[in-house]
Design a protein around this motif. Sequence first.
Motif, mmCIF file in Angstrom:
data_model
loop_
_atom_site.group_PDB
_atom_site.id
_atom_site.type_symbol
_atom_site.label_atom_id
_atom_site.label_comp_id
_atom_site.label_asym_id
_atom_site.label_seq_id
_atom_site.Cartn_x
_atom_site.Cartn_y
_atom_site.Cartn_z
ATOM 1 N N UNK A 151 -18.663 37.350 35.417
ATOM 2 C CA UNK A 151 -19.757 36.153 35.772
ATOM 3 C C UNK A 151 -20.560 36.837 36.962
ATOM 4 N N UNK A 152 -19.834 37.282 38.214
ATOM 5 C CA UNK A 152 -20.687 37.632 39.213
ATOM 6 C C UNK A 152 -21.828 38.852 38.755
ATOM 7 N N UNK A 153 -21.298 39.737 37.841
ATOM 8 C CA UNK A 153 -22.212 40.819 37.237
ATOM 9 C C UNK A 153 -23.508 40.464 36.428
ATOM 10 N N UNK A 154 -23.358 39.135 36.043
ATOM 11 C CA UNK A 154 -24.500 38.727 35.168
ATOM 12 C C UNK A 154 -25.910 38.616 35.827
ATOM 13 N N UNK A 155 -26.127 38.608 37.215
ATOM 14 C CA UNK A 155 -27.248 38.376 37.698
ATOM 15 C C UNK A 155 -28.175 39.909 37.785
ATOM 16 N N UNK A 156 -27.247 40.976 37.290
ATOM 17 C CA UNK A 156 -28.019 42.107 37.139
ATOM 18 C C UNK A 156 -28.411 42.752 35.416
ATOM 19 N N UNK A 157 -27.940 41.711 34.623
ATOM 20 C CA UNK A 157 -28.270 42.085 33.318
ATOM 21 C C UNK A 157 -28.944 40.904 32.513
ATOM 22 N N UNK A 158 -29.623 41.197 31.260
ATOM 23 C CA UNK A 158 -30.080 39.966 30.622
ATOM 24 C C UNK A 158 -28.789 39.339 29.696
ATOM 25 N N UNK A 159 -29.438 38.292 29.076
ATOM 26 C CA UNK A 159 -28.494 37.486 28.274
ATOM 27 C C UNK A 159 -27.782 38.273 27.181
ATOM 28 N N UNK A 160 -28.636 39.185 26.389
ATOM 29 C CA UNK A 160 -28.051 40.094 25.423
ATOM 30 C C UNK A 160 -26.975 40.835 25.891
ATOM 31 N N UNK A 161 -26.976 41.497 26.958
ATOM 32 C CA UNK A 161 -26.147 42.464 27.732
ATOM 33 C C UNK A 161 -24.854 41.549 27.762
ATOM 34 N N UNK A 162 -24.825 40.310 28.491
ATOM 35 C CA UNK A 162 -23.672 39.480 28.570
ATOM 36 C C UNK A 162 -23.095 39.054 27.511
ATOM 37 N N UNK A 163 -23.693 38.699 26.204
ATOM 38 C CA UNK A 163 -23.310 38.456 25.107
ATOM 39 C C UNK A 163 -22.641 39.530 24.452
ATOM 40 N N UNK A 164 -23.141 40.803 24.538
ATOM 41 C CA UNK A 164 -22.260 41.972 24.330
ATOM 42 C C UNK A 164 -21.116 42.293 25.098
ATOM 43 N N UNK A 165 -21.020 42.110 26.258
ATOM 44 C CA UNK A 165 -19.835 42.176 27.111
ATOM 45 C C UNK A 165 -18.778 41.154 26.630
ATOM 46 N N UNK A 166 -19.180 39.973 26.486
ATOM 47 C CA UNK A 166 -18.008 38.948 26.027
ATOM 48 C C UNK A 166 -17.469 39.201 24.707
ATOM 49 N N UNK A 167 -18.556 39.756 23.678
ATOM 50 C CA UNK A 167 -18.120 40.235 22.534
ATOM 51 C C UNK A 167 -17.037 41.344 22.359
ATOM 52 N N UNK A 168 -17.278 42.353 23.169
ATOM 53 C CA UNK A 168 -16.518 43.583 23.415
ATOM 54 C C UNK A 168 -15.238 43.071 24.091
ATOM 55 N N UNK A 169 -15.022 42.257 25.081
ATOM 56 C CA UNK A 169 -13.669 41.872 25.538
ATOM 57 C C UNK A 169 -13.051 41.087 24.426
ATOM 58 N N UNK A 170 -13.667 40.125 23.630
ATOM 59 C CA UNK A 170 -13.052 39.589 22.755
ATOM 60 C C UNK A 170 -12.537 40.302 21.637
ATOM 61 N N UNK A 171 -13.158 41.459 21.075
ATOM 62 C CA UNK A 171 -12.662 42.532 20.225
ATOM 63 C C UNK A 171 -11.391 43.279 20.872
ATOM 64 N N UNK A 172 -11.707 43.740 22.166
ATOM 65 C CA UNK A 172 -10.571 44.380 22.850
ATOM 66 C C UNK A 172 -9.147 43.635 22.906
ATOM 67 N N UNK A 173 -9.450 42.207 22.946
ATOM 68 C CA UNK A 173 -8.274 41.201 23.094
ATOM 69 C C UNK A 173 -7.517 41.310 21.521
ATOM 70 N N UNK A 174 -8.576 40.999 20.542
ATOM 71 C CA UNK A 174 -8.092 40.732 19.135
ATOM 72 C C UNK A 174 -7.491 42.168 18.749
ATOM 73 N N UNK A 175 -7.927 43.289 19.111
ATOM 74 C CA UNK A 175 -7.254 44.649 18.462
ATOM 75 C C UNK A 175 -6.086 44.766 19.300
ATOM 76 N N UNK A 176 -5.949 44.426 20.579
ATOM 77 C CA UNK A 176 -4.540 44.639 21.410
ATOM 78 C C UNK A 176 -3.545 43.505 20.786
ATOM 79 N N UNK A 177 -3.945 42.405 20.544
ATOM 80 C CA UNK A 177 -3.008 41.341 20.064
ATOM 81 C C UNK A 177 -2.615 41.785 18.778
ATOM 82 N N UNK A 178 -3.601 42.337 17.604
ATOM 83 C CA UNK A 178 -3.416 42.740 16.455
ATOM 84 C C UNK A 178 -2.252 43.639 16.352
#
Length: 146
Positions: free
Chosen positions: A102-129
Amino acid sequence: MAVFLDVSEDATDTITHSDDPGRIGAYFHYLHVILVAGIIATAVGNDLVLAHPHDAVKTAYALVLSAGPAIYLLGSAIYKKVVYGVVPASHIAGVVLLTTIVPLTSYVDLLTVGWLTTIIMLAVSFWEGRLLRKHRSDQVARQGAH
């Protein structure tokens, strides 16, 4: 798809073998509300990204983009606590990472934040899987040893 079926079967087993199946069943009912709320908030965040990918990130947008997946992970963590008796470390790590971007979002655009949240969710998914597959193979090995 098999993972969802296994988790559903495990939840059914937890309910039917509980001392108070009505209470446990009610927990599952309420937990699904949390999961759906996380999914809806995530969808709103994704709509923001699709509509304005290169816009600057407003605080409200950053909160929606990170809160939706975080709410889902928290609901899922509670669900797994009820079913398996443990809170997955992968889910806690995912919530922490979603909070820290959240604090990093002031330095990037919405698309980048969307990618970051997607990467985090994928990492959680792979770890849990990976952990779930290990748990399943351990169960099969224990059943074969009997």
